[in-house]
Design a protein around this motif. Structure first.
Motif, PDB file in Angstrom:
ATOM      1  N   LEU A 194     -29.764  -1.832  -5.435  1.00 44.23           N
ATOM      2  CA  LEU A 194     -31.178  -1.881  -5.069  1.00 44.23           C
ATOM      3  C   LEU A 194     -31.715  -3.279  -5.352  1.00 44.23           C
ATOM      4  N   PRO A 195     -32.728  -3.718  -4.608  1.00 44.02           N
ATOM      5  CA  PRO A 195     -33.339  -5.016  -4.924  1.00 44.02           C
ATOM      6  C   PRO A 195     -33.778  -5.044  -6.384  1.00 44.02           C
ATOM      7  N   SER A 196     -33.209  -5.942  -7.146  1.00 38.92           N
ATOM      8  CA  SER A 196     -33.425  -5.982  -8.599  1.00 38.92           C
ATOM      9  C   SER A 196     -32.802  -7.266  -9.125  1.00 38.92           C
ATOM     10  N   GLY A 197     -32.479  -7.301 -10.420  1.00 35.28           N
ATOM     11  CA  GLY A 197     -31.743  -8.434 -10.974  1.00 35.28           C
ATOM     12  C   GLY A 197     -32.599  -9.580 -11.466  1.00 35.28           C
ATOM     13  N   GLY A 198     -33.854  -9.319 -11.803  1.00 36.13           N
ATOM     14  CA  GLY A 198     -34.730 -10.380 -12.280  1.00 36.13           C
ATOM     15  C   GLY A 198     -35.659 -10.887 -11.188  1.00 36.13           C
ATOM     16  N   MET A 199     -36.601 -11.728 -11.566  1.00 40.45           N
ATOM     17  CA  MET A 199     -37.633 -12.185 -10.636  1.00 40.45           C
ATOM     18  C   MET A 199     -37.061 -13.048  -9.509  1.00 40.45           C
ATOM     19  N   SER A 200     -36.137 -13.931  -9.824  1.00 42.35           N
ATOM     20  CA  SER A 200     -35.537 -14.771  -8.768  1.00 42.35           C
ATOM     21  C   SER A 200     -34.812 -13.900  -7.760  1.00 42.35           C
TER      22      SER A 200
ATOM     23  N   ARG B   1     -28.031  -0.039  -9.548  1.00 40.19           N
ATOM     24  CA  ARG B   1     -27.183   0.601  -8.560  1.00 40.19           C
ATOM     25  C   ARG B   1     -27.878   1.800  -7.933  1.00 40.19           C
ATOM     26  N   TYR B   2     -27.544   2.029  -6.681  1.00 38.65           N
ATOM     27  CA  TYR B   2     -28.042   3.207  -5.974  1.00 38.65           C
ATOM     28  C   TYR B   2     -27.418   4.465  -6.572  1.00 38.65           C
ATOM     29  N   LYS B   3     -28.255   5.499  -6.774  1.00 39.83           N
ATOM     30  CA  LYS B   3     -27.771   6.793  -7.263  1.00 39.83           C
ATOM     31  C   LYS B   3     -28.212   7.881  -6.294  1.00 39.83           C
ATOM     32  N   LYS B   4     -27.319   8.796  -6.030  1.00 41.07           N
ATOM     33  CA  LYS B   4     -27.648   9.909  -5.160  1.00 41.07           C
ATOM     34  C   LYS B   4     -28.682  10.808  -5.822  1.00 41.07           C
ATOM     35  N   GLY B   5     -29.569  11.371  -4.984  1.00 42.63           N
ATOM     36  CA  GLY B   5     -30.578  12.279  -5.505  1.00 42.63           C
ATOM     37  C   GLY B   5     -29.990  13.640  -5.828  1.00 42.63           C
TER      38      GLY B   5
END
Length: 248
Positions: free
Chosen positions: A173-179, A238-242
């Motif tokens: 998922l879009p993440s990983g800090g501000m940059s 990481r993406y997780k299934k619902g």
């Protein structure tokens, strides 16, 4: 005053500017449109004409009725496909500018330089799109070409960063800090800009190199986001299934 540039190419650009200036001064309507046209002239004009830009007003009032002007002098509605693409590339450039500021804080020196290069190339794309080949003089359209080497440069940067990253084993998922997160935002805007270019390329008014560049740029921004996260020791979500998600 006479231009300081002396090369044949620079002199030709100066002559193009002078011709445009004479046309602009013929009517008040065109005179008010000068600052808009100069947004697309900027990347191809010699530095000696900085004074020309300093006399231009920010507002022109010519777009108050919902139309605007392309670089070739053609007026179109602001919801036209060409202005949609120009708006998307402008938004993309601004979003990269925000990401670049976060990269500056994090100390990503090399990435900063590459993002600045990309921002300049996006202005070149704007000049190219604003000069539809089927309705522009060959002399003008040829000066707004966008070169394949720009795509190759992106590919070399992607390969260089990707070699330093762990292989992906699942969606992130879009993440990983501000940059990283802001580079992901820029990536999604880049995808929209690419979708808008498709119709213009299909019509023959825009080089397919532009489409390839935007396609590769979204890949670059994805890899750059992951690279920035790694450099900052930030974890990617990481993406997780619902619950109740069907497995295939």
């Amino acid at each position: 005053s006479s231009p300081t540039a002396s090369s044949p190419r620079s002199l030709h650009r100066v002559d193009m500017l002078h011709r445009l200036a004479r046309i602009v001064t013929q009517t008040s309507r065109l005179r008010a449109s000068t600052s808009h046209i100069c947004r697309y002239l900027g990347p191809v004009l010699p530095r000696s004409h900085g004074a020309f830009f300093s006399t231009m007003k920010v507002y022109t009032r010519t777009g108050d009725k919902g139309t605007s002007m392309l670089f070739n002098g053609e007026r179109r509605d602001k919801d036209d496909a060409y202005f949609a693409v120009l708006g998307d590339t402008d938004e993309l450039n601004a979003s990269i500018g925000v990401a670049r500021e976060y990269c500056k804080v994090a100390g990503h020196t090399e990435l900063l330089q590459r993002l600045a290069e990309i921002q300049s190339r996006l202005l070149d794309i704007g000049s190219h799109v604003a000069t539809p080949r089927s309705r522009s003089r060959d002399e003008l359209a040829n000066k707004m070409t966008f070169e394949e080497e720009n795509v190759s440069l992106l590919e070399s940067w992607i390969d260089e960063m990707d070699e330093q990253l762990e292989p992906l084993t699942n969606f992130i998922l879009p993440s990983g800090g501000m940059s990283s997160a802001h580079l992901h935002v820029a990536r999604t805007i880049c995808r929209r800009a690419e979708r808008g270019v498709v119709a213009i390329v299909r019509a023959g008014d825009c080089s397919d190199v532009v489409g390839r560049y935007l396609n590769r740029l979204s890949d670059f921004l994805f890899v750059a986001a992951r690279f920035a996260a790694k450099q900052e020791n930030e974890s990617e979500t990481r993406y997780k299934k619902g619950v109740g998600h069907m497995t295939v």
